[in-house]
Design a protein around this motif. Structure first.
Motif, PDB file in Angstrom:
ATOM      1  N   ASN A 292       0.859  -1.216  -0.106  1.00  0.00           N
ATOM      2  CA  ASN A 292      -0.124   0.025   0.020  1.00  0.00           C
ATOM      3  C   ASN A 292       0.876   1.111  -0.059  1.00  0.00           C
ATOM      4  N   PRO A 293       1.405   1.526  -0.935  1.00  0.00           N
ATOM      5  CA  PRO A 293       2.762   2.598  -1.159  1.00  0.00           C
ATOM      6  C   PRO A 293       1.864   4.123  -0.908  1.00  0.00           C
ATOM      7  N   ASN A 294       0.566   3.986  -1.032  1.00  0.00           N
ATOM      8  CA  ASN A 294      -0.211   5.252  -1.092  1.00  0.00           C
ATOM      9  C   ASN A 294      -0.940   5.485   0.217  1.00  0.00           C
ATOM     10  N   ASP A 295      -0.694   4.747   1.052  1.00  0.00           N
ATOM     11  CA  ASP A 295      -1.449   4.466   2.443  1.00  0.00           C
ATOM     12  C   ASP A 295      -0.603   5.402   3.498  1.00  0.00           C
ATOM     13  N   THR A 296      -1.273   6.717   3.821  1.00  0.00           N
ATOM     14  CA  THR A 296      -0.224   7.496   4.654  1.00  0.00           C
ATOM     15  C   THR A 296      -0.171   6.995   6.171  1.00  0.00           C
ATOM     16  N   GLN A 297      -1.306   6.398   6.559  1.00  0.00           N
ATOM     17  CA  GLN A 297      -1.246   5.805   7.816  1.00  0.00           C
ATOM     18  C   GLN A 297      -0.104   4.804   8.093  1.00  0.00           C
ATOM     19  N   THR A 298      -0.082   3.803   6.930  1.00  0.00           N
ATOM     20  CA  THR A 298       1.041   2.689   7.073  1.00  0.00           C
ATOM     21  C   THR A 298       2.459   3.521   6.974  1.00  0.00           C
ATOM     22  N   SER A 299       2.655   4.587   6.060  1.00  0.00           N
ATOM     23  CA  SER A 299       3.756   5.434   6.006  1.00  0.00           C
ATOM     24  C   SER A 299       4.073   5.900   7.396  1.00  0.00           C
ATOM     25  N   ILE A 300       3.043   6.363   8.071  1.00  0.00           N
ATOM     26  CA  ILE A 300       3.259   6.961   9.418  1.00  0.00           C
ATOM     27  C   ILE A 300       3.634   6.105  10.434  1.00  0.00           C
ATOM     28  N   ASN A 301       3.216   4.868  10.346  1.00  0.00           N
ATOM     29  CA  ASN A 301       3.448   3.661  11.302  1.00  0.00           C
ATOM     30  C   ASN A 301       4.956   2.991  11.033  1.00  0.00           C
ATOM     31  N   LEU A 302       5.200   3.203   9.858  1.00  0.00           N
ATOM     32  CA  LEU A 302       6.620   2.580   9.321  1.00  0.00           C
ATOM     33  C   LEU A 302       7.665   3.570   9.925  1.00  0.00           C
ATOM     34  N   ALA A 303       7.297   4.839   9.665  1.00  0.00           N
ATOM     35  CA  ALA A 303       8.353   5.754  10.014  1.00  0.00           C
ATOM     36  C   ALA A 303       8.469   6.101  11.365  1.00  0.00           C
ATOM     37  N   ALA A 304       7.557   5.860  12.396  1.00  0.00           N
ATOM     38  CA  ALA A 304       7.633   5.690  13.731  1.00  0.00           C
ATOM     39  C   ALA A 304       8.490   4.683  14.116  1.00  0.00           C
ATOM     40  N   SER A 305       8.092   3.344  13.426  1.00  0.00           N
ATOM     41  CA  SER A 305       8.908   2.267  13.909  1.00  0.00           C
ATOM     42  C   SER A 305      10.485   2.429  13.448  1.00  0.00           C
ATOM     43  N   TYR A 306      10.826   3.323  12.515  1.00  0.00           N
ATOM     44  CA  TYR A 306      12.295   3.549  12.137  1.00  0.00           C
ATOM     45  C   TYR A 306      12.773   4.250  13.169  1.00  0.00           C
ATOM     46  N   VAL A 307      12.026   5.315  13.643  1.00  0.00           N
ATOM     47  CA  VAL A 307      12.603   6.506  14.797  1.00  0.00           C
ATOM     48  C   VAL A 307      12.946   5.575  16.007  1.00  0.00           C
ATOM     49  N   GLU A 308      12.006   4.577  16.596  1.00  0.00           N
ATOM     50  CA  GLU A 308      12.266   3.769  17.770  1.00  0.00           C
ATOM     51  C   GLU A 308      13.553   2.977  17.285  1.00  0.00           C
ATOM     52  N   GLN A 309      13.719   2.850  16.183  1.00  0.00           N
ATOM     53  CA  GLN A 309      15.013   2.118  15.862  1.00  0.00           C
ATOM     54  C   GLN A 309      16.270   2.888  15.773  1.00  0.00           C
ATOM     55  N   GLY A 310      15.810   4.277  15.836  1.00  0.00           N
ATOM     56  CA  GLY A 310      16.939   5.179  15.697  1.00  0.00           C
ATOM     57  C   GLY A 310      17.495   5.398  14.298  1.00  0.00           C
ATOM     58  N   GLN A 311      16.454   5.073  13.246  1.00  0.00           N
ATOM     59  CA  GLN A 311      16.899   5.245  11.894  1.00  0.00           C
ATOM     60  C   GLN A 311      16.191   6.371  11.351  1.00  0.00           C
ATOM     61  N   ILE A 323       4.272  12.200   1.233  1.00  0.00           N
ATOM     62  CA  ILE A 323       3.920  13.626   0.940  1.00  0.00           C
ATOM     63  C   ILE A 323       3.860  13.549  -0.704  1.00  0.00           C
ATOM     64  N   SER A 324       5.017  13.214  -1.414  1.00  0.00           N
ATOM     65  CA  SER A 324       4.841  13.230  -2.694  1.00  0.00           C
ATOM     66  C   SER A 324       3.697  12.342  -3.288  1.00  0.00           C
ATOM     67  N   ALA A 325       3.337  11.420  -2.856  1.00  0.00           N
ATOM     68  CA  ALA A 325       2.169  10.437  -3.205  1.00  0.00           C
ATOM     69  C   ALA A 325       0.861  11.105  -2.724  1.00  0.00           C
ATOM     70  N   ALA A 326       0.819  11.903  -1.778  1.00  0.00           N
ATOM     71  CA  ALA A 326      -0.621  12.559  -1.318  1.00  0.00           C
ATOM     72  C   ALA A 326      -0.182  13.984  -0.855  1.00  0.00           C
ATOM     73  N   PRO A 327      -0.253  14.779  -1.652  1.00  0.00           N
ATOM     74  CA  PRO A 327       0.070  16.315  -1.349  1.00  0.00           C
ATOM     75  C   PRO A 327      -0.974  16.714  -0.090  1.00  0.00           C
ATOM     76  N   GLY A 328      -1.963  16.071   0.124  1.00  0.00           N
ATOM     77  CA  GLY A 328      -2.804  16.643   1.100  1.00  0.00           C
ATOM     78  C   GLY A 328      -2.114  16.427   2.311  1.00  0.00           C
ATOM     79  N   PHE A 329      -1.515  15.416   2.393  1.00  0.00           N
ATOM     80  CA  PHE A 329      -0.403  14.968   3.594  1.00  0.00           C
ATOM     81  C   PHE A 329       0.721  15.929   3.911  1.00  0.00           C
ATOM     82  N   LYS A 330       0.771  16.877   3.091  1.00  0.00           N
ATOM     83  CA  LYS A 330       2.081  17.717   3.324  1.00  0.00           C
ATOM     84  C   LYS A 330       2.263  18.351   4.747  1.00  0.00           C
ATOM     85  N   ALA A 331       1.247  19.233   5.108  1.00  0.00           N
ATOM     86  CA  ALA A 331       1.366  19.840   6.432  1.00  0.00           C
ATOM     87  C   ALA A 331       1.529  18.761   7.420  1.00  0.00           C
ATOM     88  N   GLN A 332       0.717  17.822   7.584  1.00  0.00           N
ATOM     89  CA  GLN A 332       0.986  16.806   8.695  1.00  0.00           C
ATOM     90  C   GLN A 332       2.330  16.066   8.597  1.00  0.00           C
TER      91      GLN A 332
END
Length: 338
Positions: A292-311, A323-332
């Motif tokens: 699901n490359p365009n699902d912003t919630q999946t991207s948020i969860n993956l990013a949060a997991s990377y942060v917890e790993q220090g990446q 943000i590139s896939a969903a311009p409406g997500f830009k501000a968030q």
């Protein structure tokens, strides 16, 4: 002919409606009406009743009619209306006491909707078991009443597997695992191969945190019915919760070939996150992100997991792609990056 038309209409009705007492009465009443046109006139002299006998018979017939009308129609109507009100109340937040009272009122009519009300009460117990805003005393009162009602129903239908299963579900919800398993064993006597009952037994051991027994039973279900849906995903979930990561890894790799559902992956990811195994959360959400490359919630969860790993660099990269896939997500997304 009228008779053929009646049969055709009756057949068409049965495509959508199951027969009950009322529909049978109507059907045979029409048959009797049709038969009256072709009946041979009775040449015997009719028996004349005395006026007193006629009055007594008429009064008796009226009493029977009123009693039948009330027990079969009026009680059923009010019970069904109350049951619908209970369903509506169950959808509202904070209406558990009102819902409970309506279910009790429904059952008090003791008509054709009583079975359904008892089944729905069992569902209510499981729904509120994890609600922190529902007082424990109220939960216990509802559970006790539901157990009483299900036992009454079992007294009426002792060989009906469903009510033994509903009773076990209620016992599991309140943590009474011994009685839950006793009810499950009774249900298995009547339906020994029904997977739903076997899964409730797995649930009982899982809730008790006897994970080894739960895994053993789940493997038995999979061996007996390899194609049973959700069995393998649930086995992996139990292994993750139990901390048996080697087993979970092995089964997950094998199951990936069959393509687990996105929901299965999310449940696994949540279970790993509860144990703070973010390295494995990353693995699961990378697969979800690939799907699901365009699902912003999946991207948020993956990013949060990377942060917890220090990446953090990988986390920023994921968010920028989102943000590139969903311009409406830009501000968030930019807020997350900051």
């Amino acid at each position: 002919t009228v008779f053929a038309g009646l049969l055709a209409a009756y057949f068409f009705q049965n495509l959508f409606v199951f027969d009950e007492l009322i529909s049978y009465l109507m059907f045979f009443a029409v048959l009797a009406y049709i038969n009256s046109f072709g009946a041979e006139p009775d040449k015997k002299q009719s028996v004349k009743l005395a006026p007193v006998a006629i009055n007594v018979f008429t009064a008796f017939a009226v009493i029977v009619f009123i009693f039948t009308l009330y027990t079969v129609n009026i009680k059923a109507y009010f019970e069904n209306r109350t049951l619908i009100d209970a369903f509506s109340a169950a959808q509202g937040k904070g209406k558990v006491p009102e819902t409970f009272d309506l279910f009790k009122k429904t059952i008090s009519y003791n008509s054709i909707g009583t079975r359904e009300a008892r089944e729905q009460l069992a569902q209510l117990v499981t729904q509120i078991s994890g609600m922190k805003d529902v007082p424990d005393e109220l939960k216990l009162n509802i559970a006790k009443y539901t157990i009483e009602q299900l036992k009454e129903q079992i007294g009426v239908s002792p060989t009906d597997t469903r009510y033994h299963l509903f009773l076990s579900v209620v016992y599991n919800a309140i943590g009474d695992f011994n009685n839950a398993r006793a009810s499950i064993q009774k249900a298995l006597e009547y339906s020994p191969k029904k997977q739903q009952i076997q899964l409730e037994l797995v649930q009982s051991y899982y809730l008790e945190k006897n994970f080894d027994k739960a895994i053993e039973l789940m493997r038995g279900i999979i061996d007996a019915t390899p194609g049973y849906p959700s069995a393998k995903p649930n086995l992996i979930l139990i292994e993750i919760v139990a901390g048996k990561d080697d087993l979970a890894d092995r089964d997950m790799v094998a199951f990936m070939k069959d393509g687990p559902l996105d929901e299965d992956l999310r449940r696994w990811g949540n279970a790993y996150a509860a144990r703070k195994r973010f390295d494995r959360v990353v693995y699961v959400y990378e697969e979800l992100s690939r799907r699901n490359p365009n699902d912003t919630q999946t991207s948020i969860n993956l990013a949060a997991s990377y942060v917890e790993q220090g990446q953090k660099t990988k986390a920023v990269d994921v968010l920028q792609k989102a943000i590139s896939a969903a311009p409406g997500f830009k501000a968030q997304g930019e807020q997350f990056i900051k």
